[in-house]
Scaffold this motif. Structure first.
Motif, PDB file in Angstrom:
ATOM      1  N   UNK A  71      10.502  13.470   5.561  1.00 19.31           N
ATOM      2  CA  UNK A  71      10.056  12.627   6.663  1.00 19.31           C
ATOM      3  C   UNK A  71      10.876  12.955   7.908  1.00 19.31           C
ATOM      4  N   UNK A  72      10.219  13.061   9.016  1.00 17.44           N
ATOM      5  CA  UNK A  72      10.886  13.351  10.279  1.00 17.44           C
ATOM      6  C   UNK A  72      10.792  12.108  11.156  1.00 17.44           C
ATOM      7  N   UNK A  73      11.925  11.615  11.590  1.00 16.06           N
ATOM      8  CA  UNK A  73      11.930  10.421  12.430  1.00 16.06           C
ATOM      9  C   UNK A  73      11.720  10.825  13.882  1.00 16.06           C
ATOM     10  N   UNK A  74      11.051   9.953  14.596  1.00 22.78           N
ATOM     11  CA  UNK A  74      10.755  10.209  16.013  1.00 22.78           C
ATOM     12  C   UNK A  74      11.841   9.552  16.851  1.00 22.78           C
ATOM     13  N   UNK A  75      12.432  10.321  17.709  1.00 23.93           N
ATOM     14  CA  UNK A  75      13.486   9.790  18.583  1.00 23.93           C
ATOM     15  C   UNK A  75      12.878   9.243  19.861  1.00 23.93           C
ATOM     16  N   UNK A  76      13.578   8.292  20.434  1.00 23.55           N
ATOM     17  CA  UNK A  76      13.178   7.850  21.742  1.00 23.55           C
ATOM     18  C   UNK A  76      12.601   6.501  21.724  1.00 23.55           C
TER      19      UNK A  76
END
Length: 151
Positions: A146-151
């Motif tokens: 899983x890739x987390x979204x930054x921002x």
């Protein structure tokens, strides 16, 4: 009268991806008389396979009637299961005068994309009544990350 109507009918045919008139059918045939033939067999491969996944195990079943297990080679290359082999013509039947031969003979190769990395060392194959069943445990360590979204 029809000359002005044909371009609009052709546009409708292209938009719906099906012929809207007999003129479309004729135009398609004369522009490529045998163009539809490759599409008839586009998704068909030999041997026919079923691929399923349950409880972290991928199961591939391939129909190989008339083939001995020793005539089949199974490999895994780049997350793809590769089946290679040869269906041999029986020598004792060569003396018969055939009217028709529809059964296929010769070498085959089929590539089956796998849904993820598998543990190759734990793979098993079983041949029963012309059906080759291959079980491939999925590698949990190589599952989708899983890739987390930054921002």
């Amino acid at each position: 009268m029809f000359k002005n109507l044909l371009p609009r009918l052709r546009e409708k045919s292209l938009a719906t991806k099906r012929p809207m008139s007999m003129a479309d059918l004729m135009e398609d045939f004369w522009s490529e008389p045998f163009g539809a033939l490759p599409n008839l067999f586009k998704d068909v491969g030999y041997p026919a396979v079923d691929v399923s996944e349950a409880d972290g195990v991928v199961t591939v079943k391939a129909e190989l009637p008339g083939i001995e297990p020793k005539d089949v080679e199974i490999t895994i290359e780049n997350d793809t299961l590769v089946l290679r082999g040869e269906k041999k013509f029986e020598d004792e039947e060569k003396k018969d005068d055939y009217h028709r031969i529809e059964r296929a003979y010769g070498s085959f190769s089929r590539c089956v994309p796998l849904p993820g990395k598998v543990k190759e060392v734990e793979a098993k194959a079983r041949f029963d009544k012309g059906v080759l069943t291959i079980t491939l445990p999925l590698d949990a360590a190589e599952s989708a990350k899983k890739i987390t979204i930054e921002g």
